[in-house]
Design an enzyme around this catalytic site. Structure first.
Site, mmCIF file in Angstrom:
data_model
loop_
_atom_site.group_PDB
_atom_site.id
_atom_site.type_symbol
_atom_site.label_atom_id
_atom_site.label_comp_id
_atom_site.label_asym_id
_atom_site.label_seq_id
_atom_site.Cartn_x
_atom_site.Cartn_y
_atom_site.Cartn_z
ATOM 1 N N CYS A 223 39.390 40.892 30.313
ATOM 2 C CA CYS A 223 39.981 39.565 29.773
ATOM 3 C C CYS A 223 39.109 38.538 28.845
ATOM 4 O O CYS A 223 39.654 37.514 28.435
ATOM 5 C CB CYS A 223 39.930 38.870 31.038
ATOM 6 S SG CYS A 223 40.146 39.735 32.455
ATOM 7 N N GLU B 173 33.170 29.052 37.396
ATOM 8 C CA GLU B 173 33.362 28.295 35.921
ATOM 9 C C GLU B 173 32.898 26.899 35.931
ATOM 10 O O GLU B 173 32.276 26.398 35.123
ATOM 11 C CB GLU B 173 34.921 28.492 35.394
ATOM 12 C CG GLU B 173 34.878 28.245 33.974
ATOM 13 C CD GLU B 173 36.202 28.437 33.255
ATOM 14 O OE1 GLU B 173 36.277 28.166 32.101
ATOM 15 O OE2 GLU B 173 37.123 28.940 34.144
ATOM 16 N N LYS C 61 46.744 29.075 31.687
ATOM 17 C CA LYS C 61 47.202 30.317 32.479
ATOM 18 C C LYS C 61 48.262 29.937 33.631
ATOM 19 O O LYS C 61 48.929 30.755 33.912
ATOM 20 C CB LYS C 61 46.095 31.304 33.082
ATOM 21 C CG LYS C 61 45.338 31.922 31.975
ATOM 22 C CD LYS C 61 44.069 32.688 32.664
ATOM 23 C CE LYS C 61 43.282 33.425 31.741
ATOM 24 N NZ LYS C 61 42.343 32.737 30.843
ATOM 25 N N HIS D 149 48.269 35.206 32.993
ATOM 26 C CA HIS D 149 47.075 35.992 32.516
ATOM 27 C C HIS D 149 47.154 37.002 31.471
ATOM 28 O O HIS D 149 47.809 38.161 31.986
ATOM 29 C CB HIS D 149 45.996 36.425 33.545
ATOM 30 C CG HIS D 149 44.657 36.537 33.311
ATOM 31 N ND1 HIS D 149 44.359 36.808 31.869
ATOM 32 C CD2 HIS D 149 43.463 36.637 33.966
ATOM 33 C CE1 HIS D 149 43.008 37.187 31.646
ATOM 34 N NE2 HIS D 149 42.433 37.079 32.796
ATOM 35 N N PHE E 42 36.254 41.374 33.680
ATOM 36 C CA PHE E 42 35.496 42.040 34.642
ATOM 37 C C PHE E 42 34.682 42.988 33.951
ATOM 38 O O PHE E 42 34.897 43.459 32.757
ATOM 39 C CB PHE E 42 36.986 43.242 35.164
ATOM 40 C CG PHE E 42 37.769 42.293 36.405
ATOM 41 C CD1 PHE E 42 37.395 41.944 37.307
ATOM 42 C CD2 PHE E 42 39.183 42.393 36.115
ATOM 43 C CE1 PHE E 42 38.134 41.396 38.540
ATOM 44 C CE2 PHE E 42 39.891 41.628 37.067
ATOM 45 C CZ PHE E 42 39.284 41.007 38.211
#
Length: 434
Positions: free
Chosen positions: A184, A335, A356, A361, A420
């Site tokens: 991502c 975050e 998003k 996403h 990831f």
């Protein structure tokens, strides 16, 4: 002295459309691109909805030139269309002095969506004998079927670098051609590395960004097994809820975002009008777990600090943060923690939002599309909202620009992408100095 790098063109293909300004208006209006999945029958999956690109035809962007890319994957077609828009937006279609050996491509491009029908048919043929009985895979039977059913491009188009190859052919980009697939974070990393290539003197112009489509059975299976997707099938339009207490996962989207990065003096000489300047980039790894962000946000913190340091800026000089903001429990909480650690007392004041919530996403393409929204925020003095935000979470206690766009003078913006595997990438863009 390092060369300055400016953005001179932008284009995107998103679940809300592809025209730059009309998509931006829809984002500012808080519209959602989510809906039932129609690219395949997803009724048996825990998640049967997504944010799909709709009514897309490559010929609308390339005209007769689309025929040269027959057999290109969905990823590659999205990238070609976004690049065509960015190329024209930058005025490069009318530039007669461009040295093609100084034009490069750096994408965060995902693997191409599988054409499941021929692969599945070949697999079935390889697992059945002459009597139609199921057997272990017989490679002789597989080969006979596969050589008949699969085309020469079926396997080739799975390679993540193919979108960059198609772009190079279409736009005669003979310089560096690189693809990164860091989940991502990929397109944010691609843009940051492309900026560095220009600063190093390896190119004058870089086509940078990302493209991805994982809305296919294998992609949805994987994310469902990871419990990363929202399962609000009956209320899919409001399923993406970054930072909201009721969030239950992200909505899978698809698309592409392409930016034209250019050495500032090169852009000035050809009379281009820069849209913004890329001034900071930070890239780190959590070195933690493959599927979990570090619980204290150490990689995210380090990436943001590195981006600010390379920009020569302080947190107080950032007017807007485009959050990674997936809508998963852990990502949004950590975050938020990382932003608090980096921004200190100013964290409560800086507006933060996640688009998003509207487009889902876009995986490898997410960061590029989100950086485009930062540039548009600088241009128009307005930041997009985080829609579907209704229930505050005590672990997410910052200003997420809930539900409505906000008028705001934006001189500099910071954009986060986390992937990831523990990849963290952050970019800083700002208005071009006079």
């Amino acid at each position: 002295m390092k060369s300055r790098v400016v953005i001179t063109g932008m284009g995107w293909v998103t679940p809300l459309g592809d025209d730059l300004d009309s998509v931006w208006r829809r984002m500012l209006a808080g519209e959602s691109g989510a809906g039932p999945t129609t690219l395949f029958d997803a009724s048996a999956f825990p998640t049967s909805f997504s944010a799909q690109v709709k009514d897309f035809e490559l010929a609308d962007f390339l005209g007769d030139g689309a025929a040269a890319h027959h057999g290109a994957s969905r990823n590659s077609r999205f990238a070609l269309a976004a690049c065509a828009m960015a190329w024209r937006n930058a005025g490069l279609h009318a530039c007669t002095s461009l040295d093609p050996t100084r034009v490069g491509v750096y994408l965060g491009g995902g693997e191409g969506p599988l054409d499941f029908q021929p692969f599945a048919a070949a697999a079935l043929a390889g697992c059945r004998n002459e009597q139609g009985e199921t057997t272990p895979l017989n490679t002789v039977r597989w080969a006979k079927s596969a050589l008949r059913l699969l085309t020469a491009t079926n396997e080739l188009e799975q390679d993540p670098n193919m979108a960059g190859g198609h772009i190079a052919v279409q736009f005669n980009a003979q310089g560096p051609n690189i693809n990164t697939l860091t989940a991502c974070a990929a397109s944010t990393q691609a843009i940051g590395e492309a900026m560095r290539l220009i600063r190093y003197g390896d190119a004058d112009v870089m086509i940078a960004g990302g493209t991805h489509s994982m809305i296919h059975p294998l992609g949805v299976t994987g994310f469902n097994r990871l419990t990363a997707l929202s399962t609000r099938n009956d209320t899919c339009i409001t399923a993406s809820r970054p930072f909201d207490r009721s969030r239950d996962g992200f909505v899978l989207g698809e698309g592409a975002g392409i930016l034209i990065l250019e050495e500032a003096e090169h852009a000035r000489r050809r009379g281009a009008c820069p849209l913004a300047e890329v001034v900071g980039f930070g890239s780190t790894a959590d070195a933690f777990r493959i599927t979990d962000i570090h619980e204290e946000g150490r990689g995210a913190i380090a990436a943001m600090k590195a981006a600010l340091d390379s920009a020569g800026m302080t947190p107080a000089q950032i007017d807007y943060v485009s959050a990674h903001g997936t809508g998963t429990e852990e990502n949004d909480k950590i975050e938020t923690l990382a932003i608090r650690r980096v921004f200190g007392d100013y964290a409560k004041s800086v507006p933060i939002s996640s688009v998003k919530s509207m487009i889902g996403h876009l995986i490898a393409a997410a960061g590029a599309v989100e950086l485009i929204t930062c540039v548009l925020a600088i241009r128009d003095g307005v930041v997009p909202p985080t829609i579907n935000y209704n229930l505050p979470d005590p672990n997410c206690d910052l200003d997420y620009v809930p539900n409505q766009a906000r008028r705001l003078s934006v001189r500099a913006a910071l954009s986060n992408s986390f992937g990831f595997g523990g990849q963290n990438d952050t970019l800083v863009v700002r208005a071009v100095a006079d």
